[in-house]
Design a protein around this motif. Structure first.
Motif, PDB file in Angstrom:
ATOM      1  N   GLU A   1      47.422  37.261  32.715  1.00  0.00           N
ATOM      2  CA  GLU A   1      47.681  38.693  32.882  1.00  0.00           C
ATOM      3  C   GLU A   1      47.942  39.334  31.528  1.00  0.00           C
ATOM      4  N   PRO A   2      47.230  40.399  31.194  1.00  0.00           N
ATOM      5  CA  PRO A   2      47.514  41.082  29.928  1.00  0.00           C
ATOM      6  C   PRO A   2      48.827  41.858  30.051  1.00  0.00           C
ATOM      7  N   LYS A   3      49.622  41.817  29.024  1.00  0.00           N
ATOM      8  CA  LYS A   3      50.933  42.463  29.054  1.00  0.00           C
ATOM      9  C   LYS A   3      51.395  42.693  27.631  1.00  0.00           C
ATOM     10  N   TRP A   4      51.950  43.861  27.386  1.00  0.00           N
ATOM     11  CA  TRP A   4      52.414  44.202  26.041  1.00  0.00           C
ATOM     12  C   TRP A   4      53.442  43.163  25.567  1.00  0.00           C
ATOM     13  N   GLY A   5      53.273  42.671  24.379  1.00  0.00           N
ATOM     14  CA  GLY A   5      54.221  41.698  23.823  1.00  0.00           C
ATOM     15  C   GLY A   5      53.689  40.277  23.876  1.00  0.00           C
ATOM     16  N   ARG A   6      52.627  40.083  24.676  1.00  0.00           N
ATOM     17  CA  ARG A   6      52.011  38.746  24.743  1.00  0.00           C
ATOM     18  C   ARG A   6      50.784  38.692  23.837  1.00  0.00           C
ATOM     19  N   SER A   7      50.471  37.477  23.394  1.00  0.00           N
ATOM     20  CA  SER A   7      49.257  37.282  22.601  1.00  0.00           C
ATOM     21  C   SER A   7      48.023  37.646  23.434  1.00  0.00           C
ATOM     22  N   LEU A   8      47.012  38.154  22.759  1.00  0.00           N
ATOM     23  CA  LEU A   8      45.733  38.335  23.442  1.00  0.00           C
ATOM     24  C   LEU A   8      45.086  36.960  23.609  1.00  0.00           C
TER      25      LEU A   8
END
Lengths: 490, 490
Positions: free
Chosen positions: B354-361
């Motif tokens: 899941e994409p989420k701000w603060g996580r690596s792409l």
């Protein structure tokens, strides 16, 4: 032409590559790309004067000196692009307190014809921004003379001295000149491996490479032994690998780091150094190889302009170089060299070591040959096979090999090279004599098994080249961040 | 200008250098130096046809194919200088038995207009010398398709395949194009150390370097610990050293080997790889850095001509490159990128992670952004500080840093770069957060203590660049002699 299947060809180019901007919502992320960087001081001052109307320019750099006069203040600003920097003229009402040596600044103003001596143009300053202070009390790079050793200790700051900056620019010029030469001769530039499983010279101390066990999750033994399934060393020369590449591309060269774990502390050796190595097929004689070396060095000499902060910048080098440029360089066989040395020694007893056929030339012998006897560069060719590595081509006399050392006054051996033994049976015999394991070098002998071609090449220490052309005597000052036994800063 | 005493200046130039040929007896060792090498096939065929009278030429190379017709035999000879090689026409009465694929030959003859399709000129052969046989039965490089893995096992011979030779020529072209670009921007080329005492990224597995104890005369402990007085590692990036040099020369770059002891077996990683890194002072924004990267890549694209043995040689790449050449490349912040990824994921559930701000792409996110959403190269900028190394400049939001990754369809991250933190207090705080020892990095913080300047730079994996422009998907086929975990041949 036949295509061989060594690469995976995508059957079709993915649509996403052919049709760009699939999503209209992505449109907003496209903007006009910017242009290139602003002009450096060198570029600004290189423009013809007449083409410079009084238009505003911006100059960024570091303050090299500040000189306050009655009405105005003169400051020299350097951005490292060329030795003299730019003279800036500031109104005395416009001088920030922190405009001191070493500070980084951005100046706005107008380029005008200079009234003073020493520069054609200067910057009449309208605005001054000090971007980074430099405390004059604690700045390690003071204006007075600093010792070589002190600057070595301050390896991160010594590029800020004029002399080291000049060396670095010369090194960059040499780099470009060398690549330009080989491009003109239709050589392919290649990168050869730094990590290798073999030791090209068959001698000399090497460095071994292991995974850093402090970070590894594996047991120490595993981590150390098995990363590459066999021991890995840092390369001491790219030559054997270049030979493999020259067996396909004919003409190849590289400028590559090399490593020797020598504990000796001389002015001519580093633990990490850069070596220019070239190798080419279908060469016929050691004279062919010398020809290319001579053409390469003369071509490089013709292109460079060492600047005023270097020892040999004052015309003496230039005249030497020009002399070297147009004359043919001397060539003599090892056998002739020994005869000349013996003759000189017989009359003068000049040498500590007696010259004698079959023995290595000592440093004192090499110096006499190049500095006194020839008075310039000299190729000494065809050394006894017993003094040289296994891969050099045996001459018809079966005692000497088709090799050379290029001796340069005050530098010593700058280049070494040879024809390589392209005859399988001779090579295998030489490997036996030198105690090498034929199985380990099977890949190397394969080059002679399948379409072997006569070939040769050479290696040139890049720091020694910098030393020769700059007049800087110690190679530790011919590289930005030198490494030698007991010393590795940064 | 003030001269600082960091080099030893010889008081006078030794007489032996000024007055050459001190000894008249040395006269006989001077001869006229030879000229440069004979023309390669590429050079011969590049000459305008009209300027080619029927004069004899000599061509050396390796036999790529032999085709016997009723009256004549056609052979293709390659010297590695260009892909098609040269067609040679031999009289059937003049064919040595050992004129087989892979043999090395020297042909004498005349260049004439070719009657056949595929080449404008061909060599009418008068004399044939087979210099090195190549037994067709045992030659490992047969004409049929050979697997990638087989060729990896034959690393010393695979440059003889058309595809690998083409890759090597492309690599050399890229090398020249890159140097040409930076020369045009007035950068100084520098060599940064390969052996270092620090780990730039503060993470990742490194290699450690020790003297080879098998050869050392010292006790094992001494030899291992003390060669440089402290532990030595192979560099993972030249960046920190480049920053020191950019603090004097303003604009510097290097193309240098880097090393990571990664055990992962991917198509995008090598244990030894080459990295183009540039660093320059007085840059103001991350957009400035992206501008230079974009200009560099477009400049390089405009100069190269991948040849027919490469997967992307058939015009599709050219049209892609031309498209990329003239359009602005997309730029988006990490924050926008995550918002777009979330939007896409909300509707499609397309991603495993899941994409989420603060996580690596993740790789799947990067691919969607460049391959689908943008459909071309995209700079993703301003990542959260927590995801990036300590040296990146903190943005005013105090959450993100002024950095970028350049994502390329089917290649992934080709370039990474940033502004560097030039403010001493911010840098020290960041080092604390990242758990770095300030004392060990004192030289690095010194650069901010004395005349600090805003600066930035980037690093580009050279094998990934080759991969992108050639269409060769695995970086192991983008370097002559690749090294990865468990594999180091030659």
């Amino acid at each position: 032409m036949f295509l061989r299947g060594c690469v995976t060809t995508p059957a079709t180019l993915p649509k996403s590559l052919a049709v760009r901007r699939l999503f209209s919502s992505s449109q907003k992320y496209f903007a006009t790309a910017g242009t290139s960087l602003p002009q450096t001081i060198r570029q600004l001052l290189a423009r013809p004067e007449s083409s410079q109307p009084l238009h505003p320019v911006e100059v960024s750099g570091w303050v090299k000196s500040v000189r306050r006069q009655k009405n105005v203040t003169f400051a020299v600003i350097s951005d490292g692009s060329w030795a003299p920097g730019m003279q800036a003229v500031l109104s005395n009402t416009n001088i920030p307190k922190n405009l001191t040596n070493g500070a980084s600044v951005r100046l706005g103003g107008t380029l005008v014809k200079s009234l003073g001596a020493g520069q054609a143009q200067e910057l009449r300053v309208d605005t001054v921004d000090v971007l980074g202070d430099c405390d004059p009390e604690t700045y390690p790079i003071q204006k007075q003379a600093l010792s070589v050793e002190y600057l070595r200790e301050n390896a991160h700051l010594r590029p800020r001295t004029d002399a080291v900056a000049s060396m670095l620019r010369l090194r960059s010029e040499l780099h470009r000149a060398v690549h330009g030469f080989f491009e003109g001769q239709d050589f392919t530039h290649v990168h050869t491996p730094i990590l290798t499983s073999s030791d090209c010279e068959g001698a000399g101390e090497t460095f071994r490479v292991v995974p850093n066990t402090a970070q590894s999750t594996l047991p120490e033994g595993d981590a150390q032994e098995e990363f590459f399934s066999k021991p890995a060393y840092l390369t001491v020369s790219s030559q054997l690998h270049l030979e493999a590449l020259a067996s396909s591309l004919s003409r190849v060269y590289t400028l590559s780091p090399c490593f020797r774990a020598e504990r000796s502390q001389t002015s001519r050796h580093l633990a990490e150094f850069w070596m220019l190595e070239a190798e080419w097929a279908f060469t016929r004689s050691v004279d062919d190889v010398c020809d290319l070396v001579e053409a390469c060095l003369k071509g490089v000499l013709a292109r460079i302009t060492p600047d005023s902060s270097l020892p040999w910048s004052d015309g003496r080098l230039r005249s030497l170089l020009n002399a070297g440029q147009y004359d043919a360089w001397a060539r003599m066989t090892y056998t002739d060299a020994v005869a000349e040395l013996e003759r000189h020694h017989a009359s003068s007893r000049a040498f500590e070591f007696e010259p004698k056929w079959g023995r290595s030339l000592q440093s004192e012998h090499e110096r006499w040959l190049s500095e006194s006897f020839i008075g310039g560069p000299v190729f000494v060719t065809d050394y006894p096979a017993s003094l040289k590595p296994f891969y050099m081509r045996l001459n018809d006399d079966r005692k000497t090999v088709a090799c050379f050392d290029l001796l340069i006054p005050h530098v010593g051996e700058l280049v070494g090279g040879s024809l390589r033994e392209e005859r399988l049976d001779y090579l295998v015999a030489s490997m036996k004599t030198h105690g090498l394991d034929e199985e380990e070098y099977k890949w190397y002998t394969d080059l002679r098994r399948f379409g072997s071609a006569p070939h040769g090449g050479f290696g040139m220490g890049f720091e020694r080249l910098v030393s020769w052309l700059s007049g800087i005597e110690n190679v530790r000052e011919c590289i930005a961040m030198p490494r030698w036994a007991k010393r590795m800063l940064l």
